[in-house]
Design a protein around this motif. Structure first.
Motif, PDB file in Angstrom:
ATOM      1  N   CYS A  79       0.826  -1.213   0.000  1.00 50.10           N
ATOM      2  CA  CYS A  79       0.000   0.000   0.000  1.00 50.10           C
ATOM      3  C   CYS A  79       0.851   1.251   0.000  1.00 50.10           C
ATOM      4  O   CYS A  79       0.514   2.252  -0.648  1.00 50.10           O
ATOM      5  CB  CYS A  79      -0.919   0.000   1.220  1.00 50.10           C
TER       6      CYS A  79
ATOM      7  N   THR B 270       0.628  -2.666  -6.677  1.00 51.18           N
ATOM      8  CA  THR B 270      -0.768  -3.094  -6.846  1.00 51.18           C
ATOM      9  C   THR B 270      -0.889  -4.582  -7.102  1.00 51.18           C
ATOM     10  O   THR B 270      -1.750  -5.264  -6.527  1.00 51.18           O
ATOM     11  CB  THR B 270      -1.424  -2.321  -8.011  1.00 51.18           C
TER      12      THR B 270
ATOM     13  N   ALA C 109      -0.328  -6.514  -4.008  1.00 50.45           N
ATOM     14  CA  ALA C 109      -1.515  -6.409  -3.150  1.00 50.45           C
ATOM     15  C   ALA C 109      -2.610  -7.345  -3.627  1.00 50.45           C
ATOM     16  O   ALA C 109      -3.294  -7.988  -2.816  1.00 50.45           O
ATOM     17  CB  ALA C 109      -2.014  -4.965  -3.126  1.00 50.45           C
TER      18      ALA C 109
ATOM     19  N   CYS D 148      -3.737  -0.551   6.583  1.00 52.87           N
ATOM     20  CA  CYS D 148      -3.428  -0.588   5.142  1.00 52.87           C
ATOM     21  C   CYS D 148      -4.201   0.482   4.364  1.00 52.87           C
ATOM     22  O   CYS D 148      -3.638   1.159   3.496  1.00 52.87           O
ATOM     23  CB  CYS D 148      -3.746  -1.974   4.583  1.00 52.87           C
TER      24      CYS D 148
ATOM     25  N   ALA E  38      -2.732   3.490   1.944  1.00 55.72           N
ATOM     26  CA  ALA E  38      -3.141   3.628   0.546  1.00 55.72           C
ATOM     27  C   ALA E  38      -3.690   5.027   0.283  1.00 55.72           C
ATOM     28  O   ALA E  38      -3.396   5.639  -0.750  1.00 55.72           O
ATOM     29  CB  ALA E  38      -4.186   2.564   0.198  1.00 55.72           C
TER      30      ALA E  38
ATOM     31  N   GLN F 241      -2.972   5.779  -3.577  1.00 50.52           N
ATOM     32  CA  GLN F 241      -2.998   4.505  -4.297  1.00 50.52           C
ATOM     33  C   GLN F 241      -4.451   4.084  -4.513  1.00 50.52           C
ATOM     34  O   GLN F 241      -5.005   3.252  -3.808  1.00 50.52           O
ATOM     35  CB  GLN F 241      -2.213   3.444  -3.509  1.00 50.52           C
TER      36      GLN F 241
ATOM     37  N   ILE G 296      -5.293   0.317  -5.276  1.00 47.83           N
ATOM     38  CA  ILE G 296      -5.153  -0.523  -4.080  1.00 47.83           C
ATOM     39  C   ILE G 296      -6.286  -0.229  -3.101  1.00 47.83           C
ATOM     40  O   ILE G 296      -6.799  -1.136  -2.439  1.00 47.83           O
ATOM     41  CB  ILE G 296      -3.787  -0.297  -3.419  1.00 47.83           C
TER      42      ILE G 296
END
Length: 349
Positions: free
Chosen positions: A184, A189, A192, A218, A222, A227, A230
């Motif tokens: 993250c 990605t 993850a 998490c 992110a 992100q 994610i």
């Protein structure tokens, strides 16, 4: 060297007893080939690592051990092929194979840690096939498991193989980060995805709730690092949208507002994040947006139903923080009647 000190390069395995799921001692206890060796008296390939002076897992490209020498060390142990292992499952491990399984460097790295650092795919897969879960979960002196290192280096295939082998997703490194936290934070990605897509909800839930030593789950990481893909993965896998980080009680929505990240704000609101979630000091996302003079996000929050009259511990509403910003003031009701400075009747513009 002091009398009674362990030879250079040896690792005091007693120091690892408090390490989460270290695996060395537990695996040695089930080996049938011979009794566990004394701490500081581990022979075999370990001696070849005694001259390593640089930290391997913190300086991936700088090491006195090269990929070629690592390959030679592994080959010297005469690892049995998968077919041979299947045919001799009940047979005892050779001394060389046991050394390969139990050898760690002064920095706590196993052969698998080293192979991942050097990104040697053939050796990595060979070791994953050979090593039992207890060894795959060994953490080095920075509490990094092989899964942590594979994620740092974005080795998606390695992450997939480790997850399929059943490694622990809950192990935390010296910063309190699980491997999923690492993904993250660094935008890995695909890694993850591999750590979430085929994992049961009961196994994944504790990981999604785990906070690192900064109090961040998490989803927080992110959001902090924008992100978005994610974030979608985590949300679809059941991450708590309103989980509060441990220092000030911010949710992912608070963090997205602070980042002026319109995409994340829209994403979180779409999936049902609490628009009026309060920090420990009582501030809602709207307080933060107005305080940062962000009219766009303030508008998004108001349209999502944010309560404009909620007060923080300083007894301030979001309106109190508008500071004469006409674009933001236009989002709020004006006061027809006030009693002690508090609005009694509000009418929308």
């Amino acid at each position: 060297e002091q009398p009674g000190a362990a030879p250079q390069g040896a690792v005091n395995l007693l120091q690892m007893r408090n390490r989460t799921d270290s695996g060395i001692d537990s695996y040695r206890s089930i080996l049938k080939s011979e009794e566990p060796q004394e701490s500081g008296d581990i022979s075999g390939p370990r001696e070849k690592f005694s001259a390593v002076e640089e930290r391997l897992d913190s300086a991936y490209g700088s090491s006195s051990i090269t990929g070629e020498s690592l390959s030679e060390l592994v080959q010297s142990c005469e690892i049995s092929s998968v077919q041979e292992e299947q045919e001799t499952q009940s047979s005892e491990l050779s001394e060389q194979e046991e050394n390969l399984l139990t050898t760690i460097t002064e920095e706590g790295d196993t052969f698998l840690h080293l192979a991942i650092i050097h990104e040697d795919g053939v050796i990595i897969q060979h070791l994953i096939d050979l090593f039992p879960k207890e060894v795959l979960d060994i953490q080095n002196n920075l509490y990094q498991s092989p899964l942590h290192l594979a994620t740092y280096l974005n080795l998606t295939d390695v992450v997939k193989s480790l997850v399929e082998k059943g490694v622990s997703l809950e192990l935390q490194d010296h910063d309190g980060n699980t491997a999923l936290h690492v993904a993250c934070q660094h935008g890995q990605t695909e890694c993850a995805n591999e750590m979430t897509q085929n994992v049961s909800p009961s196994k994944l839930a504790p990981v999604l709730e785990t906070q690192n030593w900064r109090g961040l789950a998490c989803l927080h990481l992110a959001a902090l690092n924008r992100q978005h893909q994610i974030m979608k993965v985590l949300i679809k896998k059941g991450a708590d949208l309103n989980i509060q980080e441990g220092t000030s009680g911010k949710t992912a929505l608070h963090l997205a507002v602070e980042q002026h990240d319109v995409v994340s704000v829209k994403l979180l609101l779409k999936w049902g994040a609490n628009v009026d979630a309060a920090m420990f000091n009582g501030c809602t996302p709207l307080h933060l947006a107005v305080g940062r003079q962000d009219a766009t996000i303030s508008d998004l929050l108001c349209h999502a139903g944010a309560d404009t009259m909620l007060r923080n511990m300083e007894d301030e509403t979001a309106l109190d923080l508008a500071d004469g910003n006409d674009d933001i003031l236009a989002l709020f009701p004006f006061d027809d009647i006030q009693i002690s400075g508090r609005s009694v009747v509000g009418v929308k513009y």
